[in-house]
Design a protein around this motif. Structure first.
Motif, PDB file in Angstrom:
ATOM      1  N   LYS A 557      -4.845 -10.386  -7.863  1.00 32.83           N
ATOM      2  CA  LYS A 557      -4.349  -9.706  -9.068  1.00 32.83           C
ATOM      3  C   LYS A 557      -3.243  -8.687  -8.803  1.00 32.83           C
ATOM      4  CE  LYS A 557      -7.788  -5.981  -9.054  1.00 32.83           C
ATOM      5  NZ  LYS A 557      -8.885  -5.327  -9.818  1.00 32.83           N
ATOM      6  N   ASN A 558      -3.147  -8.181  -7.578  1.00 37.89           N
ATOM      7  CA  ASN A 558      -2.157  -7.142  -7.285  1.00 37.89           C
ATOM      8  C   ASN A 558      -0.930  -7.661  -6.549  1.00 37.89           C
ATOM      9  OD1 ASN A 558      -3.735  -5.067  -8.448  1.00 37.89           O
ATOM     10  ND2 ASN A 558      -4.958  -4.920  -6.577  1.00 37.89           N
ATOM     11  N   GLY A 559      -0.833  -8.968  -6.392  1.00 38.07           N
ATOM     12  CA  GLY A 559       0.295  -9.515  -5.662  1.00 38.07           C
ATOM     13  C   GLY A 559       0.021  -9.576  -4.171  1.00 38.07           C
ATOM     14  N   THR A 560       1.085  -9.784  -3.407  1.00 40.95           N
ATOM     15  CA  THR A 560       0.951  -9.978  -1.959  1.00 40.95           C
ATOM     16  C   THR A 560       0.942  -8.625  -1.260  1.00 40.95           C
ATOM     17  OG1 THR A 560       2.252 -11.972  -2.316  1.00 40.95           O
ATOM     18  CG2 THR A 560       1.829 -11.359  -0.044  1.00 40.95           C
ATOM     19  N   VAL A 561      -0.185  -7.957  -1.326  1.00 32.66           N
ATOM     20  CA  VAL A 561      -0.309  -6.588  -0.818  1.00 32.66           C
ATOM     21  C   VAL A 561      -0.622  -6.584   0.678  1.00 32.66           C
ATOM     22  CG1 VAL A 561      -1.041  -5.678  -3.044  1.00 32.66           C
ATOM     23  CG2 VAL A 561      -2.765  -6.525  -1.444  1.00 32.66           C
ATOM     24  N   PRO A 562      -0.390  -5.448   1.360  1.00 33.36           N
ATOM     25  CA  PRO A 562      -0.803  -5.334   2.760  1.00 33.36           C
ATOM     26  C   PRO A 562      -2.308  -5.562   2.891  1.00 33.36           C
ATOM     27  CG  PRO A 562       0.670  -3.533   2.168  1.00 33.36           C
ATOM     28  CD  PRO A 562       0.336  -4.251   0.890  1.00 33.36           C
ATOM     29  N   LEU A 563      -2.734  -6.123   4.016  1.00 32.94           N
ATOM     30  CA  LEU A 563      -4.133  -6.532   4.161  1.00 32.94           C
ATOM     31  C   LEU A 563      -5.098  -5.347   4.170  1.00 32.94           C
ATOM     32  CD1 LEU A 563      -3.826  -9.481   6.699  1.00 32.94           C
ATOM     33  CD2 LEU A 563      -4.097  -9.579   4.218  1.00 32.94           C
ATOM     34  N   ASP A 564      -4.688  -4.198   4.714  1.00 34.20           N
ATOM     35  CA  ASP A 564      -5.603  -3.059   4.701  1.00 34.20           C
ATOM     36  C   ASP A 564      -5.828  -2.550   3.276  1.00 34.20           C
ATOM     37  OD1 ASP A 564      -3.050  -2.099   4.428  1.00 34.20           O
ATOM     38  OD2 ASP A 564      -3.216  -0.548   5.975  1.00 34.20           O
ATOM     39  N   PHE A 565      -4.792  -2.621   2.439  1.00 35.33           N
ATOM     40  CA  PHE A 565      -4.945  -2.238   1.035  1.00 35.33           C
ATOM     41  C   PHE A 565      -5.834  -3.240   0.306  1.00 35.33           C
ATOM     42  CE2 PHE A 565      -3.491  -2.296  -3.438  1.00 35.33           C
ATOM     43  CZ  PHE A 565      -3.793  -0.985  -3.782  1.00 35.33           C
ATOM     44  N   LEU A 566      -5.713  -4.514   0.639  1.00 35.06           N
ATOM     45  CA  LEU A 566      -6.575  -5.532   0.033  1.00 35.06           C
ATOM     46  C   LEU A 566      -8.045  -5.237   0.344  1.00 35.06           C
ATOM     47  CD1 LEU A 566      -6.977  -8.249  -1.433  1.00 35.06           C
ATOM     48  CD2 LEU A 566      -6.710  -9.372   0.782  1.00 35.06           C
ATOM     49  N   GLU A 568      -9.447  -2.349   0.705  1.00 39.81           N
ATOM     50  CA  GLU A 568      -9.865  -1.285  -0.202  1.00 39.81           C
ATOM     51  C   GLU A 568     -10.153  -1.835  -1.590  1.00 39.81           C
ATOM     52  OE1 GLU A 568      -6.894   1.743  -0.241  1.00 39.81           O
ATOM     53  OE2 GLU A 568      -6.880   1.997   1.950  1.00 39.81           O
ATOM     54  N   GLU A 569      -9.312  -2.750  -2.060  1.00 40.07           N
ATOM     55  CA  GLU A 569      -9.488  -3.320  -3.392  1.00 40.07           C
ATOM     56  C   GLU A 569     -10.773  -4.144  -3.492  1.00 40.07           C
ATOM     57  OE1 GLU A 569      -7.060  -3.123  -6.344  1.00 40.07           O
ATOM     58  OE2 GLU A 569      -7.149  -1.332  -5.085  1.00 40.07           O
ATOM     59  N   VAL A 570     -11.045  -4.943  -2.472  1.00 42.44           N
ATOM     60  CA  VAL A 570     -12.257  -5.771  -2.496  1.00 42.44           C
ATOM     61  C   VAL A 570     -13.500  -4.891  -2.383  1.00 42.44           C
ATOM     62  CG1 VAL A 570     -13.557  -7.535  -1.254  1.00 42.44           C
ATOM     63  CG2 VAL A 570     -11.106  -7.833  -1.633  1.00 42.44           C
ATOM     64  N   GLU A 571     -13.444  -3.876  -1.549  1.00 38.63           N
ATOM     65  CA  GLU A 571     -14.588  -2.971  -1.412  1.00 38.63           C
ATOM     66  C   GLU A 571     -14.864  -2.239  -2.722  1.00 38.63           C
ATOM     67  OE1 GLU A 571     -13.581  -0.583   1.965  1.00 38.63           O
ATOM     68  OE2 GLU A 571     -14.400  -2.031   3.409  1.00 38.63           O
ATOM     69  N   GLU A 572     -13.820  -1.860  -3.425  1.00 35.23           N
ATOM     70  CA  GLU A 572     -13.984  -1.205  -4.724  1.00 35.23           C
ATOM     71  C   GLU A 572     -14.584  -2.174  -5.740  1.00 35.23           C
ATOM     72  OE1 GLU A 572     -14.116   1.646  -7.585  1.00 35.23           O
ATOM     73  OE2 GLU A 572     -13.679   1.921  -5.442  1.00 35.23           O
ATOM     74  N   TYR A 573     -14.142  -3.442  -5.699  1.00 36.99           N
ATOM     75  CA  TYR A 573     -14.718  -4.458  -6.587  1.00 36.99           C
ATOM     76  C   TYR A 573     -16.208  -4.634  -6.310  1.00 36.99           C
ATOM     77  CZ  TYR A 573     -16.358  -9.200  -7.543  1.00 36.99           C
ATOM     78  OH  TYR A 573     -17.129 -10.270  -7.903  1.00 36.99           O
ATOM     79  N   ILE A 574     -16.578  -4.715  -5.037  1.00 36.01           N
ATOM     80  CA  ILE A 574     -17.992  -4.884  -4.680  1.00 36.01           C
ATOM     81  C   ILE A 574     -18.819  -3.712  -5.182  1.00 36.01           C
ATOM     82  CG2 ILE A 574     -19.609  -4.991  -2.740  1.00 36.01           C
ATOM     83  CD1 ILE A 574     -17.397  -6.449  -1.158  1.00 36.01           C
ATOM     84  N   LYS A 575     -18.299  -2.512  -4.980  1.00 34.78           N
ATOM     85  CA  LYS A 575     -19.011  -1.304  -5.402  1.00 34.78           C
ATOM     86  C   LYS A 575     -19.191  -1.264  -6.915  1.00 34.78           C
ATOM     87  CE  LYS A 575     -18.570   3.759  -5.234  1.00 34.78           C
ATOM     88  NZ  LYS A 575     -17.709   4.888  -4.760  1.00 34.78           N
ATOM     89  N   THR A 576     -18.121  -1.544  -7.645  1.00 34.47           N
ATOM     90  CA  THR A 576     -18.175  -1.525  -9.108  1.00 34.47           C
ATOM     91  C   THR A 576     -19.111  -2.599  -9.638  1.00 34.47           C
ATOM     92  OG1 THR A 576     -15.907  -0.714  -9.202  1.00 34.47           O
ATOM     93  CG2 THR A 576     -16.799  -1.700 -11.208  1.00 34.47           C
ATOM     94  N   LYS A 577     -19.022  -3.793  -9.083  1.00 41.49           N
ATOM     95  CA  LYS A 577     -19.881  -4.908  -9.513  1.00 41.49           C
ATOM     96  C   LYS A 577     -21.346  -4.590  -9.252  1.00 41.49           C
ATOM     97  CE  LYS A 577     -20.688  -9.435 -10.419  1.00 41.49           C
ATOM     98  NZ  LYS A 577     -20.328 -10.177 -11.629  1.00 41.49           N
ATOM     99  N   ALA A 578     -21.642  -4.043  -8.076  1.00 40.44           N
ATOM    100  CA  ALA A 578     -23.021  -3.712  -7.715  1.00 40.44           C
ATOM    101  C   ALA A 578     -23.571  -2.638  -8.641  1.00 40.44           C
ATOM    102  CB  ALA A 578     -23.087  -3.257  -6.264  1.00 40.44           C
ATOM    103  N   ASN A 579     -22.761  -1.626  -8.964  1.00 38.59           N
ATOM    104  CA  ASN A 579     -23.212  -0.554  -9.852  1.00 38.59           C
ATOM    105  C   ASN A 579     -23.475  -1.072 -11.255  1.00 38.59           C
ATOM    106  OD1 ASN A 579     -23.088   1.385  -7.855  1.00 38.59           O
ATOM    107  ND2 ASN A 579     -21.030   2.080  -8.397  1.00 38.59           N
TER     108      ASN A 579
END
Length: 584
Positions: A557-566, A568-579
């Protein structure tokens, strides 16, 4: 215009997504949007050919990049000014969309600046992205058909001889300063140049605009420019390559042999992957990834050939004539069929789905022996669709399953789906549609080759095993050459020992590609490993609540971002989904 196949990273917004009026960058006051706008404007100012290629609004269809020493210094000064402004931005003050823009600009400019130590302009002439390979794309998109288009084309074509001359001057300086290219690469360039000067004008890449315009006066003027000015300049370059360059071409493939070669390799490796891992670490990852795939090959081999012996499986597969094509027509038909299946099935694995379509075209004649299958994104104005260029050389030696997996890699659910989604995003700054990195894009495409097996896209178990036999050897061969200083023969022998579907000629092309694009071939396996790790993490932490569509959308969804930023995005998705699940 270098690395057009993999590294086109800029364009300008059009129609409803217009860039704001150019504003002066002030270190203390510039916003992230100001910097992004200026970044786009500067790069199209210094690389007008890309504006033509993307068919942007109000493109400069007359100018050419200034590849003189002075012209290249101007580009660096502009980049330094923008990067200084970017460093004054506090990323913690940005919202999510602004932060994406910041991360992309930072990775792009930092990687570019770090690679200056390589002095790539001094070893720019190679068989994969020389000036004449780029001009076939300009020739396909240069506006013609009316008096203005024809006039602009002729004015641009008048500049081509000087561009060719400057390129020769740069590479001559490189030869004098120790930046010679490997001898096998130089021999390929000479072969291509000889073909360019000896073929008919009508088949010359510089004649392509005339093929798209029926005006005889225009056709004759283009022909005269090619015969009188362009070909003579290429012949001078060709004689230089044969008489001066080839005798001094280096015998070693490793970039470590050029000035500051080790630092250059580290910079190119980091820029390609957006990671800071050492060549030694990547080499070890490669050996691990190859071992994992070989385990899968053994399982499929037991099913197909009643054996789990790798060598026997490879021999049995290689000797099965049904695994190969008879004609180019058959090869292209199979590739198209694979694209059609994947286009439909991808909707079951993604909520985000591109509006743009992709068409299949065979590779051009001049590149047939040396070029690779690849993806070209659509023009901004929609007049040129996204295109998958299919390699067709020696179809009787082309493995059907490999052609199928490459089609998935380049179109759906690989490059086309990912890049088209990135370019069609509307929330982030438009620069995010064009900036990117090979670690993400090639890693994603490689991940989708395996995902395609999960999706049931492969035609047979023979096609599946062919895909798994495409081992991630780039993670081993690339640092093997540039870090461990393997010889060309050592690299070819290793490649052939692992890549069953490759002929010796394939392995030579593979190794020569790595020699001129250090770091790039690692990105496939490194990026795939990254996406696999993130997916396993999401599956483990979310359990039965894991949703494959949501995971894929989060990645894209954010385009071709640097892998370390990706990450962070996936970890935030996991956290939000779990909550959210917990609250229910």
């Amino acid at each position: 215009m270098k690395n057009i196949i993999f590294l086109i990273s800029i364009a300008i917004l059009t129609s409803c997504n217009k860039v704001k009026k150019e504003s002066k960058i002030e270190k203390e006051s510039a916003s992230i949007d100001d910097i992004a706008n200026q970044y786009i404007q500067h790069l199209f100012k210094y690389n007008p050919e890309l504006g033509t290629f993307y068919q942007i609004e109000n493109s400069d269809n007359i100018g050419l990049s200034d590849n003189s020493h002075e012209g290249l210094e101007k580009v660096e000064r502009a980049e330094d000014s923008l990067f200084t402004a970017l460093k004054s931005i506090n990323p913690n003050s940005l919202d999510n969309n602004q932060n994406i823009t910041y991360q992309l600009l930072k990775a792009e400019m930092q990687g570019s600046i770090n690679q200056r130590i390589c002095k790539k302009q001094l070893w720019s002439i190679n068989h994969l992205d020389a000036f004449y390979t780029w001009y076939q794309y300009i020739g396909q998109t240069q506006p013609v058909g009316d008096s203005i288009g024809r006039a602009h084309t002729l004015l641009r074509w008048e500049k081509i001889p000087n561009y060719i001359h400057n390129d020769m001057v740069n590479n001559k300086k490189g030869l004098e300063e120790g930046y010679a290219l490997p001898k096998p690469v130089v021999e390929l360039v000479i072969e291509q140049m000889e073909q360019l000067v000896s073929s008919s004008i009508e088949s010359n890449v510089f004649y392509m605009p005339a093929l798209r315009d029926s005006n005889l006066v225009f056709q004759n003027k283009i022909k005269n420019q090619i015969e009188t000015n362009i070909i003579p300049e290429i012949k001078i370059y060709l004689n230089f390559m044969k008489d001066e360059y080839l005798p001094k071409a280096r015998t070693e493939l490793s970039i470590s042999t050029i000035p500051y070669g080790n630092d250059c390799y580290a910079a190119m490796l980091s820029a390609s992957t957006t990671l800071k891992n050492s060549p030694e670490e990547i080499y070890a990852w490669g050996e691990e990834a190859i071992s994992e795939r070989e385990t899968t090959i053994k399982k499929l081999g037991a099913k197909l050939y009643n054996s789990d012996d790798l060598q026997l499986i490879k021999e049995s597969f290689a000797n099965d004539s049904s695994n190969y094509f008879e004609t180019k027509t058959e090869l292209l038909a199979d590739a198209q069929s694979a694209i059609n299946r994947a286009k439909i099935k991808s909707k079951d694995y993604f909520n985000l789905y591109p509006k743009a379509d992709v068409i299949l075209e065979p590779i051009s004649e001049i590149e047939e022996k040396t070029g690779y299958s690849r993806y070209l994104s659509a023009s901004d104005d929609g007049t040129r669709p996204a295109t998958y260029i299919q390699a067709t050389y020696q179809p009787k030696k082309q493995v059907k399953g490999a052609v199928e997996s490459t089609a998935f890699h380049e179109t759906y659910p690989g490059h086309h789906l990912q890049i088209a989604i990135s370019r069609e995003l509307v929330k982030s700054h438009p620069v995010t549609k064009y900036l990117g990195n090979s670690g993400f894009s090639e890693g994603w495409a490689r991940y989708t080759e395996t995902l395609s097996d999960e999706m049931g896209l492969y035609s047979s178990d023979n096609h599946r095993i062919a895909m798994y036999m495409g081992l991630p050897t780039g993670m081993v061969v690339d640092p093997g050459i540039h870090y461990k200083n393997w010889t060309r023969e050592e690299a070819i022998d290793y490649t052939l020992s692992k890549q069953t579907s490759m002929t010796r000629q394939d392995a030579e092309r593979y190794v020569d590609r790595i020699s001129v694009w250090p770091g790039q071939m690692t990105t496939y396996g490194v990026g795939e490993r990254f996406f696999m790790i993130l997916r396993k993490k999401a599956e483990k932490e979310l359990g039965k609540n894991f949703d494959i569509k949501e995971f894929h959308d989060t990645c894209l969804k954010n385009g071709t971002v640097p892998l370390d930023f990706l990450t962070e995005e996936v970890e935030e998705y996991i956290k939000t989904k779990a909550n959210n699940v917990y609250k229910k």
